[in-house]
Write a protein that holds these residues in place. Structure first.
Motif, PDB file in Angstrom:
ATOM      1  N   LEU A 102       0.833  -1.210   0.000  1.00 44.75           N
ATOM      2  CA  LEU A 102       0.000   0.000   0.000  1.00 44.75           C
ATOM      3  C   LEU A 102       0.868   1.262   0.000  1.00 44.75           C
ATOM      4  N   ASN A 125       1.408   4.284  -3.591  1.00 43.70           N
ATOM      5  CA  ASN A 125       1.199   5.733  -3.614  1.00 43.70           C
ATOM      6  C   ASN A 125       2.420   6.490  -4.099  1.00 43.70           C
ATOM      7  N   ASN A 126       3.521   5.800  -4.399  1.00 42.52           N
ATOM      8  CA  ASN A 126       4.739   6.461  -4.857  1.00 42.52           C
ATOM      9  C   ASN A 126       4.592   6.925  -6.299  1.00 42.52           C
ATOM     10  N   GLY A 156      -0.536   1.253 -10.345  1.00 39.06           N
ATOM     11  CA  GLY A 156      -1.518   0.659  -9.453  1.00 39.06           C
ATOM     12  C   GLY A 156      -1.418  -0.848  -9.442  1.00 39.06           C
TER      13      GLY A 156
END
Length: 477
Positions: A66, A70-71, A76
């Motif tokens: 998770l 987000n990096n 995704g």
């Protein structure tokens, strides 16, 4: 076949992210999977991976996955980039293994460790740190839509294998249908020899024998009744005779008393004869009474015996009637069983007809598959021949190219020998027309010069070529 990328640009990355999961087969439960595996083992259909939706256990992404999602540069999770039905969500997540899709190898290297990453060009970085990439052959390349992206020949070979698999499937189904049909026929033929029909025949035979016994007993009852009536009539006659004898006896006794009284009163001689006659009459009457009593007694005994026989016959009649009632009840039940069996027989005949239709359909499908397989094999043979022809032609052209190269090398050596420089690739060569004009001009100049001793010219060039190395050796010191 059950999923596709939402963005076509992600197809390469998603196909490598799913890997062999693209060829997994999704089933409803583990029972279906077990049956499919058993069928593959029995029919030699190879191996396959089945994903039972009822038993799949898939973990949700968490922890480092998770955080990395987000990096920057991370697109995704693989399952979020696929379009599929929600019913197979667990199967898609299982095949995706919480893999993250990233833009490039540099981004993957910055985020590697503890999470599985796949780049746009198909490179795979495992959570353990192992890295897989390079150029995959088209035959082994995974693709959406149910398989790989092979060449035309490979596609035809795959079609032949698929046709063989369908053929084996149809053949196995046909064997099963034939087995069911044979069992159905055996059951239909076995109805005639079943226990119900045998018991029915036995009950009918017992019923006929019981009816014959009842008729014989009825005849005996009728005869005994007639005999009993005859005995009653004889008994009535004997009783009448006994009454008459009793009256005669009483009359005789009264007469005797009167005669004895008269004898005592008168006692004449002629009355002695009358007295003897009266005593004889009395003796005969006593005899008659004894005979009547004996007849009455024997008649009573015969009557009691006949009454006992009548009771025994009546008991046997009741017993036979009970057996007849039981037999009729059993016959009724057997008739109901027969009606039910006939209904089942009709259903079984309908099923047999349906099996025959299915068998015919499977037979037609089998013939179509055989024809398709024959045409595919013919196409494969033609393509194989064309491939061999092309291979031979390529080898021949390679030989010719090699020969041309050798000829070019010889020409280069000759040109160097006559001090003709080979132009560089940047120099623009004259056209064929210009070269022909130059040759014609040279020929005209040679014509103006007249006869030329070419042998002398060649010898002069050779001597000049031989002198040059000597001069080089002298000037070296």
């Amino acid at each position: 076949e059950l999923t596709a990328p939402k963005d076509p640009a992600h197809e390469e990355a998603l196909s490598n992210a799913l890997g062999g999961g693209l060829r997994s087969i999704v089933v409803t439960d583990d029972d279906v999977a077990a049956k499919c595996i058993s069928w593959l083992r029995k029919n030699g259909g190879g191996r396959a991976t089945f994903l039972p939706l009822s038993k799949l256990s898939v973990g949700r992404p968490q922890g480092r996955s998770l955080i990395v999602a987000n990096n920057p540069g991370v697109i995704g999770f693989a399952h979020d980039l696929l379009d599929y039905d929600s019913e197979i969500d667990s199967a898609v997540r299982y095949a995706g293994r919480n893999t993250l899709i990233v833009q490039s190898m540099d981004i993957a290297r910055r985020n590697m460790g503890g999470v599985r990453l796949v780049t746009f060009d198909g490179s795979v970085i495992e959570s353990s740190g192992a890295m897989t990439g390079g150029s995959a052959s088209r035959a082994n390349r995974n693709a959406f839509g149910g398989g790989s992206i092979p060449s035309s020949l490979d596609r035809l070979e795959a079609a032949v294998e698929e046709a063989n698999l369908v053929y084996s499937t149809v053949e196995a189904a046909l064997r099963e249908v034939r087995t069911n049909q044979q069992n159905l026929r055996d059951r239909i033929h076995g109805l005639d020899d079943s226990d119900h029909s045998l018991r029915l025949r036995n009950w009918k035979a017992d019923l006929e024998r019981a009816q014959k016994g009842v008729q014989e007993i009825r005849k005996k009852v009728v005869d005994a009744t007639k005999e009993f009536e005859g005995c009653d009539s004889a008994q009535a006659e004997l009783r009448t005779d006994a009454d008459k004898a009793r009256e005669a006896h009483e009359q005789a006794v009264s007469k005797r008393s009167a005669a004895a009284q008269d004898l005592q009163d008168h006692a004449p001689d002629h009355l002695s004869q009358k007295l003897r006659d009266a005593e004889r009459t009395m003796t005969e009457a006593g005899r008659t009474r004894l005979a009547s009593e004996a007849a009455i007694s024997s008649g009573n005994e015969r009557t009691s015996i006949l009454a006992g026989r009548v009771k025994e016959i009546q008991r046997q009649i009741d017993k036979k009637q009970g057996l007849v009632s039981e037999a009729e009840a059993a016959i009724t039940k057997l008739e109901e069983d027969m009606n039910e069996a006939e209904t089942k027989l009709v259903d079984l005949k309908e099923q047999a007809s349906q099996f025959n239709e299915e068998q015919n359909a499977l037979q037609d499908r089998r013939e179509e598959i055989i024809e398709e397989r024959a045409s595919l094999r013919a196409s494969v043979e033609v393509l194989s021949q064309n491939r061999e022809i092309l291979t031979a032609r390529i080898e021949e052209l390679n030989v010719q190219i090699q020969q041309k190269r050798e000829a070019v090398d010889e020409i280069e050596v000759e040109l160097e020998a006559v001090e003709v420089s080979i132009p560089s690739p940047d120099v623009q060569l004259p056209t064929v027309a210009e070269a022909e004009k130059s040759v014609q001009g040279l020929e005209r100049r040679l014509g103006h010069l007249g006869d030329v001793n070419m042998l002398a010219i060649e010898q002069r060039h050779r001597r000049r070529a031989n002198r040059r190395p000597r001069r080089g050796r002298k000037s070296a010191p």
